[in-house]
Design an enzyme around this catalytic site. Sequence first.
Site, PDB file in Angstrom:
ATOM      1  N   GLU A 133      27.061  36.178  24.824  1.00  4.20           N
ATOM      2  CA  GLU A 133      25.727  36.305  24.745  1.00  4.20           C
ATOM      3  C   GLU A 133      24.778  35.690  25.678  1.00  4.20           C
ATOM      4  O   GLU A 133      23.721  34.894  25.025  1.00  4.20           O
ATOM      5  CB  GLU A 133      25.604  35.566  23.149  1.00  4.20           C
ATOM      6  CG  GLU A 133      26.503  36.679  22.101  1.00  4.20           C
ATOM      7  CD  GLU A 133      26.513  35.898  20.694  1.00  4.20           C
ATOM      8  OE1 GLU A 133      25.649  35.090  20.462  1.00  4.20           O
ATOM      9  OE2 GLU A 133      27.207  36.459  19.812  1.00  4.20           O
ATOM     10  N   ASN A 173      30.999  39.038  26.771  1.00  7.82           N
ATOM     11  CA  ASN A 173      30.996  39.440  25.188  1.00  7.82           C
ATOM     12  C   ASN A 173      29.521  39.152  24.755  1.00  7.82           C
ATOM     13  O   ASN A 173      28.991  38.320  24.985  1.00  7.82           O
ATOM     14  CB  ASN A 173      31.987  38.300  24.451  1.00  7.82           C
ATOM     15  CG  ASN A 173      32.272  38.792  23.092  1.00  7.82           C
ATOM     16  OD1 ASN A 173      32.585  40.279  22.902  1.00  7.82           O
ATOM     17  ND2 ASN A 173      32.098  38.096  22.099  1.00  7.82           N
ATOM     18  N   HIS A 209      28.846  44.047  15.383  1.00 10.51           N
ATOM     19  CA  HIS A 209      28.651  43.528  14.152  1.00 10.51           C
ATOM     20  C   HIS A 209      27.564  44.769  13.623  1.00 10.51           C
ATOM     21  O   HIS A 209      26.197  44.666  13.817  1.00 10.51           O
ATOM     22  CB  HIS A 209      27.941  42.311  14.242  1.00 10.51           C
ATOM     23  CG  HIS A 209      28.810  41.206  14.485  1.00 10.51           C
ATOM     24  ND1 HIS A 209      29.842  40.682  13.799  1.00 10.51           N
ATOM     25  CD2 HIS A 209      29.003  40.316  15.510  1.00 10.51           C
ATOM     26  CE1 HIS A 209      30.238  39.745  14.081  1.00 10.51           C
ATOM     27  NE2 HIS A 209      30.054  39.528  15.238  1.00 10.51           N
ATOM     28  N   GLU A 238      34.393  41.853  17.376  1.00 12.51           N
ATOM     29  CA  GLU A 238      34.020  41.344  16.463  1.00 12.51           C
ATOM     30  C   GLU A 238      33.510  42.315  15.206  1.00 12.51           C
ATOM     31  O   GLU A 238      32.567  42.084  14.683  1.00 12.51           O
ATOM     32  CB  GLU A 238      32.938  40.342  16.667  1.00 12.51           C
ATOM     33  CG  GLU A 238      33.061  39.467  17.761  1.00 12.51           C
ATOM     34  CD  GLU A 238      32.169  38.401  17.963  1.00 12.51           C
ATOM     35  OE1 GLU A 238      31.357  38.197  17.371  1.00 12.51           O
ATOM     36  OE2 GLU A 238      32.131  37.515  19.028  1.00 12.51           O
ATOM     37  N   ASP A 240      32.399  44.365  12.206  1.00  8.61           N
ATOM     38  CA  ASP A 240      32.253  44.340  10.876  1.00  8.61           C
ATOM     39  C   ASP A 240      30.983  45.255  10.303  1.00  8.61           C
ATOM     40  O   ASP A 240      30.407  45.615  10.918  1.00  8.61           O
ATOM     41  CB  ASP A 240      32.153  43.085   9.906  1.00  8.61           C
ATOM     42  CG  ASP A 240      31.251  42.075  10.805  1.00  8.61           C
ATOM     43  OD1 ASP A 240      31.212  40.687  10.874  1.00  8.61           O
ATOM     44  OD2 ASP A 240      30.277  42.495  11.445  1.00  8.61           O
TER      45      ASP A 240
END
Length: 324
Positions: A133, A173, A209, A238, A240
């Site tokens: 990030e 990432n 996400h 990651e 979801d």
Amino acid sequence: MSNYSSLREAADNHGFRIGAALNARSLRSDPSYWKTAKNEFNAITPENALKMGPLRPSRKIYDFTDADAIIDFGRAHGMYTRGHTLVWHNQKPDWFQAWDYTDEQLEAFLRDHIHTVTGRYRDKIDAWDVVNEAIADDGTLRETVWADAMGENYLDKSFRWADEITDADLYYNDYGADAVNKKSDAIYDLLSDLLERDVPIDGVGLQCHALGDHPDPDSVAKNIRRFRELGLDVQITEMDVAFPLDDRPENPLEEQAMYYQAITEACLEAGCGALVQWGVNDANSWLRSFKDFPERFTGDPLLFDDNCDSKPAYHTVKETLADS
Ligand code: G3I
């Protein structure tokens, strides 16, 4: 219905990595949790245990207890392991606040951190999120202690320091850059520049996400393709899928299942090699406890429910992998 008995078997048969982020507490205390992890996934990521804060209770002491437990679990069950993350602006050690360091001291600290951590897992971790990030939501370089001390060059240095020690694949990432958008454009330019400077970077992690807005799967596929054309591997790191509590769809589990299916299809079509979900089951999702997220989003974003029973999204992902 596929004749594969598990997600892992379906993924293994198609050379695809399907993973989950793990926490050591549940691994130690919840049999349904670790049985689901080892039976249904062929890849794992420590959710928090390998971050600087949890690893560094003091400047001179490392605590690898939880990270070792998770990585050793993954190795014991023949799983692909992702290290997360060496350099991030969040979850720095608590003692950092009081440390009155010079730029040179911070650089030496970061080099030592990267060398020490990648060295410990040299033969146990297959891929590292080296920098996490670094790009702000507006596409500019995020203002962090690392950028303040070393400028944008901290990325070059971090990847080179990791490459000095480990043969693991080295990833950048980030979140909010899953589809083609201003932020993913900025990341594309950043990684192009790093590659131009022969910085040893192997891949990009798209966190995915999908909480409020769900990135358009066709645009995600287009984004994956352009990073692949740069010569980078791409992984969903990651994932979801949740919905705003004030704008929940009529059939959230079905919507969720269709969206997981669409992203899995995009991965397979565009050449993304892994899809890691951010947790094993809903009860362990970060959305249940992070800041005000429990008041903003649905808290059942994963493939397995609180009891580790499979959900509609599990079946759509498994069928998609089986049919690929
Ligand atoms: O371990 C302590 C515990 O001892 C203490 O009692 C408790 C209450 O203060 O806090 C616990 O630490 C929490 C930690 O999660 C473990 O549960 C931290 O407060 C909390 O901030 C931390 O949140 C993590 C978050 O990153 C930190 O920013 C989430 O679990 C984790 O899922 C989340 O993951 C990030 C990725 O690393 C990067 N991408 C975004 C993603 C979601 O933010």
